[in-house]
Design a protein around this motif. Structure first.
Motif, PDB file in Angstrom:
ATOM      1  N   ASP A   1      24.948 -20.055  50.193  1.00  0.00           N
ATOM      2  CA  ASP A   1      26.107 -20.868  49.808  1.00  0.00           C
ATOM      3  C   ASP A   1      27.229 -19.961  49.283  1.00  0.00           C
ATOM      4  N   GLU A   2      28.337 -20.608  48.925  1.00  0.00           N
ATOM      5  CA  GLU A   2      29.524 -19.847  48.507  1.00  0.00           C
ATOM      6  C   GLU A   2      29.264 -19.066  47.225  1.00  0.00           C
ATOM      7  N   ASP A   3      28.572 -19.672  46.268  1.00  0.00           N
ATOM      8  CA  ASP A   3      28.291 -18.966  45.016  1.00  0.00           C
ATOM      9  C   ASP A   3      27.456 -17.708  45.256  1.00  0.00           C
ATOM     10  N   GLU A   4      26.436 -17.837  46.076  1.00  0.00           N
ATOM     11  CA  GLU A   4      25.585 -16.686  46.389  1.00  0.00           C
ATOM     12  C   GLU A   4      26.398 -15.614  47.120  1.00  0.00           C
TER      13      GLU A   4
ATOM     14  N   LEU B   1      26.512 -10.203  54.921  1.00  0.00           N
ATOM     15  CA  LEU B   1      26.805 -11.339  54.045  1.00  0.00           C
ATOM     16  C   LEU B   1      27.751 -12.331  54.708  1.00  0.00           C
ATOM     17  N   LYS B   2      28.785 -11.827  55.388  1.00  0.00           N
ATOM     18  CA  LYS B   2      29.724 -12.721  56.074  1.00  0.00           C
ATOM     19  C   LYS B   2      29.011 -13.536  57.142  1.00  0.00           C
ATOM     20  N   ARG B   3      28.132 -12.884  57.897  1.00  0.00           N
ATOM     21  CA  ARG B   3      27.405 -13.581  58.952  1.00  0.00           C
ATOM     22  C   ARG B   3      26.464 -14.634  58.368  1.00  0.00           C
TER      23      ARG B   3
ATOM     24  N   MET C   1      28.845 -10.384  47.005  1.00  0.00           N
ATOM     25  CA  MET C   1      30.014  -9.568  47.349  1.00  0.00           C
ATOM     26  C   MET C   1      30.533  -8.818  46.137  1.00  0.00           C
ATOM     27  N   SER C   2      30.565  -9.481  44.992  1.00  0.00           N
ATOM     28  CA  SER C   2      31.030  -8.780  43.793  1.00  0.00           C
ATOM     29  C   SER C   2      30.066  -7.678  43.400  1.00  0.00           C
ATOM     30  N   GLY C   3      28.784  -7.894  43.636  1.00  0.00           N
ATOM     31  CA  GLY C   3      27.799  -6.823  43.376  1.00  0.00           C
ATOM     32  C   GLY C   3      28.014  -5.629  44.275  1.00  0.00           C
ATOM     33  N   LEU C   4      28.402  -5.875  45.508  1.00  0.00           N
ATOM     34  CA  LEU C   4      28.656  -4.760  46.435  1.00  0.00           C
ATOM     35  C   LEU C   4      29.935  -4.016  46.074  1.00  0.00           C
ATOM     36  N   SER C   5      30.868  -4.686  45.402  1.00  0.00           N
ATOM     37  CA  SER C   5      32.139  -4.056  45.056  1.00  0.00           C
ATOM     38  C   SER C   5      32.012  -3.111  43.868  1.00  0.00           C
TER      39      SER C   5
END
Length: 67
Positions: free
Chosen positions: A52-55, A42-44, A60-64
């Motif tokens: 984009d930032e929203d995606e 995701l970072k890459r 990221m929140s889904g992975l957390s």
């Protein structure tokens, strides 16, 4: 004369063993897949502008979350 042939034969065997070991080592390293962590992917992708930032934040929140 036979000593020279014997020495050359021994040197050829040693060279073949060293070359074979190097090829086996190289092949074993090439077969190992490099597994990227989802967060690193995701970072890459965010850095490359693929998402984009929203995606990025949504994923990221889904992975957390613990499922």
């Amino acid at each position: 004369m036979t000593r020279v042939v014997l020495i050359l034969f021994i040197m050829a065997v040693i060279a073949a063993v060293v070359l074979g070991a190097a090829l086996v080592f190289r092949a074993s390293r090439a077969r190992k897949p490099v597994l990227e962590e989802p967060r690193e992917i995701l970072k890459r992708r965010y850095a490359a502008g693929e998402i984009d930032e929203d995606e990025y934040l949504r994923r990221m929140s889904g992975l957390s979350q613990d499922w």
